[in-house]
Design an enzyme around this catalytic site. Structure first.
Site, PDB file in Angstrom:
ATOM      1  N   ARG A 257       0.837  -1.210   0.000  1.00 18.83           N
ATOM      2  CA  ARG A 257       0.000   0.000   0.000  1.00 18.83           C
ATOM      3  C   ARG A 257       0.868   1.253   0.000  1.00 18.83           C
ATOM      4  O   ARG A 257       1.733   1.407   0.865  1.00 18.83           O
ATOM      5  CB  ARG A 257      -0.890  -0.015   1.249  1.00 18.83           C
ATOM      6  CG  ARG A 257      -1.718   1.231   1.467  1.00 18.83           C
ATOM      7  CD  ARG A 257      -2.812   1.359   0.430  1.00 18.83           C
ATOM      8  NE  ARG A 257      -3.690   2.483   0.719  1.00 18.83           N
ATOM      9  CZ  ARG A 257      -4.585   2.932  -0.149  1.00 18.83           C
ATOM     10  NH1 ARG A 257      -4.728   2.354  -1.328  1.00 18.83           N
ATOM     11  NH2 ARG A 257      -5.360   3.945   0.178  1.00 18.83           N
ATOM     12  N   GLU A 353     -13.988 -20.264  28.382  1.00 18.48           N
ATOM     13  CA  GLU A 353     -13.149 -20.993  29.366  1.00 18.48           C
ATOM     14  C   GLU A 353     -12.823 -20.088  30.557  1.00 18.48           C
ATOM     15  O   GLU A 353     -11.745 -20.146  31.140  1.00 18.48           O
ATOM     16  CB  GLU A 353     -11.907 -21.603  28.712  1.00 18.48           C
ATOM     17  CG  GLU A 353     -12.318 -22.669  27.701  1.00 18.48           C
ATOM     18  CD  GLU A 353     -11.329 -23.787  27.519  1.00 18.48           C
ATOM     19  OE1 GLU A 353     -10.480 -24.008  28.400  1.00 18.48           O
ATOM     20  OE2 GLU A 353     -11.443 -24.483  26.484  1.00 18.48           O
TER      21      GLU A 353
HETATM   22  C1  LIG Z   1     -19.070 -18.723  21.637  1.00 22.58           C
HETATM   23  C2  LIG Z   1     -19.050 -19.342  23.002  1.00 22.58           C
HETATM   24  C3  LIG Z   1     -18.655 -20.662  23.158  1.00 22.58           C
HETATM   25  C4  LIG Z   1     -18.667 -21.254  24.426  1.00 22.58           C
HETATM   26  N1  LIG Z   1     -18.353 -22.595  24.548  1.00 22.58           N
HETATM   27  C5  LIG Z   1     -18.577 -23.217  25.736  1.00 22.58           C
HETATM   28  C6  LIG Z   1     -18.469 -24.644  25.837  1.00 22.58           C
HETATM   29  O1  LIG Z   1     -18.126 -25.333  24.875  1.00 22.58           O
HETATM   30  N2  LIG Z   1     -18.770 -25.237  27.022  1.00 22.58           N
HETATM   31  C7  LIG Z   1     -19.155 -24.511  28.115  1.00 22.58           C
HETATM   32  O2  LIG Z   1     -19.417 -25.110  29.166  1.00 22.58           O
HETATM   33  N3  LIG Z   1     -19.254 -23.155  28.058  1.00 22.58           N
HETATM   34  C8  LIG Z   1     -18.980 -22.498  26.899  1.00 22.58           C
HETATM   35  N4  LIG Z   1     -19.120 -21.117  26.804  1.00 22.58           N
HETATM   36  C9  LIG Z   1     -19.557 -20.365  27.982  1.00 22.58           C
HETATM   37  C10 LIG Z   1     -18.506 -19.416  28.517  1.00 22.58           C
HETATM   38  O3  LIG Z   1     -17.496 -20.117  29.194  1.00 22.58           O
HETATM   39  C11 LIG Z   1     -19.232 -18.389  29.412  1.00 22.58           C
HETATM   40  O4  LIG Z   1     -19.952 -17.528  28.541  1.00 22.58           O
HETATM   41  C12 LIG Z   1     -18.305 -17.599  30.281  1.00 22.58           C
HETATM   42  O5  LIG Z   1     -17.734 -18.420  31.264  1.00 22.58           O
HETATM   43  C13 LIG Z   1     -18.991 -16.407  30.953  1.00 22.58           C
HETATM   44  O6  LIG Z   1     -20.202 -16.758  31.522  1.00 22.58           O
HETATM   45  P1  LIG Z   1     -21.494 -15.831  31.214  1.00 22.58           P
HETATM   46  O7  LIG Z   1     -21.600 -15.722  29.731  1.00 22.58           O
HETATM   47  O8  LIG Z   1     -22.644 -16.404  31.941  1.00 22.58           O
HETATM   48  O9  LIG Z   1     -21.125 -14.413  31.783  1.00 22.58           O
HETATM   49  P2  LIG Z   1     -21.328 -13.899  33.292  1.00 22.58           P
HETATM   50  O10 LIG Z   1     -20.768 -14.881  34.241  1.00 22.58           O
HETATM   51  O11 LIG Z   1     -22.750 -13.474  33.460  1.00 22.58           O
HETATM   52  O12 LIG Z   1     -20.388 -12.615  33.290  1.00 22.58           O
HETATM   53  C14 LIG Z   1     -20.809 -11.327  32.826  1.00 22.58           C
HETATM   54  C15 LIG Z   1     -19.692 -10.333  33.158  1.00 22.58           C
HETATM   55  O13 LIG Z   1     -19.522 -10.276  34.585  1.00 22.58           O
HETATM   56  C16 LIG Z   1     -18.164 -10.540  34.922  1.00 22.58           C
HETATM   57  N5  LIG Z   1     -18.097 -11.247  36.190  1.00 22.58           N
HETATM   58  C17 LIG Z   1     -18.832 -12.307  36.612  1.00 22.58           C
HETATM   59  N6  LIG Z   1     -18.453 -12.686  37.858  1.00 22.58           N
HETATM   60  C18 LIG Z   1     -17.435 -11.876  38.209  1.00 22.58           C
HETATM   61  C19 LIG Z   1     -16.620 -11.735  39.385  1.00 22.58           C
HETATM   62  N7  LIG Z   1     -16.741 -12.576  40.419  1.00 22.58           N
HETATM   63  N8  LIG Z   1     -15.694 -10.755  39.423  1.00 22.58           N
HETATM   64  C20 LIG Z   1     -15.522  -9.906  38.363  1.00 22.58           C
HETATM   65  N9  LIG Z   1     -16.268  -9.987  37.234  1.00 22.58           N
HETATM   66  C21 LIG Z   1     -17.206 -10.941  37.161  1.00 22.58           C
HETATM   67  C22 LIG Z   1     -17.645 -11.384  33.767  1.00 22.58           C
HETATM   68  O14 LIG Z   1     -16.224 -11.329  33.689  1.00 22.58           O
HETATM   69  C23 LIG Z   1     -18.340 -10.744  32.581  1.00 22.58           C
HETATM   70  O15 LIG Z   1     -17.618  -9.611  32.169  1.00 22.58           O
HETATM   71  C24 LIG Z   1     -19.057 -20.490  25.552  1.00 22.58           C
HETATM   72  C25 LIG Z   1     -19.429 -19.149  25.385  1.00 22.58           C
HETATM   73  C26 LIG Z   1     -19.445 -18.583  24.137  1.00 22.58           C
HETATM   74  C27 LIG Z   1     -19.918 -17.146  23.992  1.00 22.58           C
END
Ligand SMILES: Cc1cc2nc3c(=O)[nH]c(=O)nc-3n(C[C@H](O)[C@H](O)[C@H](O)COP(=O)(O)OP(=O)(O)OC[C@H]3O[C@@H](n4cnc5c(N)ncnc54)[C@H](O)[C@@H]3O)c2cc1C
Length: 368
Positions: A257, A353
């Site tokens: 570029r 994870e």
């Molecule tokens: C595309 C995708 C693939 C996935 N694959 C798998 C899979 O194969 N198997 C499986 O079991 N799971 C899987 N997951 C789930 C994933 O591990 C969870 O989404 C993740 O652990 C967060 O949980 P939550 O989405 O309920 O968020 P929440 O726990 O509701 O968190 C929301 C926010 O609050 C924060 N938070 C929560 N508790 C605390 C604390 N104590 N201190 C500070 N901050 C906090 C979090 O960091 C986040 O920013 C997948 C998720 C996605 C999106």
């Protein structure tokens, strides 16, 4: 040699489909076929059970090189390890022979079902129940966000066997896709890794033989956490692979570029960005490889290193991919170039994870 051969395979068989897989949100069957044909779909399975017997570092290199080509495809070797590691770590010999053989052959994939709609970061707050009925367990509940759900034949499912004991009342089971009462939700519409199906898994009176329990009753949560100590390193590998793909693309682009009559690579502002990207990426890679060596030896500080590698590498991947988009200017912001896909794919590595906030909690509790 391993890196060179996986890279050549990925360039030839995975790169050509990566944009279409993302655009169409479809499973990367071409990648699965190529990985199975070359015995790279589940390299971690020990030789005793028919696998390639790759160590943790070799597994990281395979995932890294597949992710450099396509983030979605890298979840084939990564989630096959995540799903099956509970069996490898805690399962009976019978379970290992029964389930690892088909995985190693490429006849079946393995998913990991821990999360639920109301139990993400607080995974021990799960509601899925397993109730004993003679020589069987009967499972009921909803697992959410399950990677490769519907494509995988086998699922490690964590379920409550004693509600009074919280995390010590959780047990792990192998559930098969064909078990009566197993069904799947619609694929989630995601920001990135669009080729990797993420679906709910519904367990409706799923009756499975008692010998499908992984390890002893009440040890499922401990097995689930022990698994993540090892597999967070594979997510770090995915992150550095995606970031390397973006850096490599940007490196080529800046020499082609031209603005102000010369390649943009001649501008020091651009050079400094590339230097920072490469420096951070290499630091993330070295931490990930150190963590992989600790995973292989099951060192005492593995929990810290697994969390640190995943957290650091995913934060670096987000920065590097965002900077790669920046280096391509307006073109980087379009789907005509791969870096915007890589930026979208990188984001998930900071979330799954265990979010990077959760990784920091894990590190703080396990300071070396
Ligand atoms: C595309 C995708 C693939 C996935 N694959 C798998 C899979 O194969 N198997 C499986 O079991 N799971 C899987 N997951 C789930 C994933 O591990 C969870 O989404 C993740 O652990 C967060 O949980 P939550 O989405 O309920 O968020 P929440 O726990 O509701 O968190 C929301 C926010 O609050 C924060 N938070 C929560 N508790 C605390 C604390 N104590 N201190 C500070 N901050 C906090 C979090 O960091 C986040 O920013 C997948 C998720 C996605 C999106």
């Amino acid at each position: 040699m391993l890196r060179e051969s996986v890279r050549a395979l990925a360039e030839a068989k995975i790169v050509p489909f990566a944009a279409a897989v993302d655009e169409e949100g479809r499973f990367p069957q071409e990648a699965l076929d190529a990985l199975v044909a070359n015995d790279l779909h589940a390299v971690h399975v020990p030789e005793t059970y028919g696998g390639a017997g790759a160590d943790a570092l070799a597994t990281v290199i395979v995932i890294e090189e597949v992710a450099r080509a396509c983030g979605s495809s890298s979840l084939i070797p990564a989630v096959n390890k995540l799903g099956s590691l509970p069996v490898i770590l805690s399962g009976s010999e019978e379970l290992k022979h029964k389930y690892l053989g088909p995985l190693a052959k490429g006849d079946a994939m393995f998913s990991y079902a821990l999360s639920e709609p109301d139990a993400g970061s607080d995974a021990a707050g799960m509601k899925t129940r397993a109730v004993r009925d003679g020589d069987f367990w009967v499972l009921n509940g909803v697992k959410r966000w399950i990677t490769n759900a519907g494509v995988s034949e086998y699922y490690t499912v964590m379920a409550v066997t004693d509600p009074d004991k919280r995390s010590k009342g959780i047990s792990a089971f192998v559930v098969e896709k064909s078990d009566e009462g197993v069904s799947f939700g619609a694929p989630e519409k995601k920001l990135g890794i669009k080729g990797s199906p993420t679906r709910e898994v519904y367990l409706d009176n799923v009756r499975i033989p008692a010998d499908r329990m992984i390890g002893a009753e009440g040890t499922g949560f401990a097995t689930a956490m022990k698994t993540l100590d090892h597999t967070r390193i594979t997510i770090a590998a995915q992150a550095i692979g995606i970031a390397q793909g973006a850096l490599d693309y940007a490196k080529g682009y800046v020499t082609e570029r031209k603005q102000f009559g010369k390649p943009i690579a001649d501008f020091q502002g651009v050079q400094f960005m590339l230097a920072d990207m490469a420096m951070k990426l290499e630091a993330a890679r070295q931490l990930t490889y150190a963590a992989a060596a600790k995973s292989e030896r099951v060192d005492g500080d593995l929990t810290f290193f697994g969390a640190a590698a995943k957290c650091f590498a995913s934060d670096v991947a987000m920065e590097v991919t965002t900077d790669a988009v920046q280096l391509l200017g307006g073109y980087g912001y379009t789907r005509d170039y791969p870096v915007e896909r890589m930026m979208r794919d990188a984001k998930i590595t900071q979330i799954y994870e265990g979010t990077n906030q959760v990784q920091r909690i894990v590190m703080a509790r396990n300071l070396p």
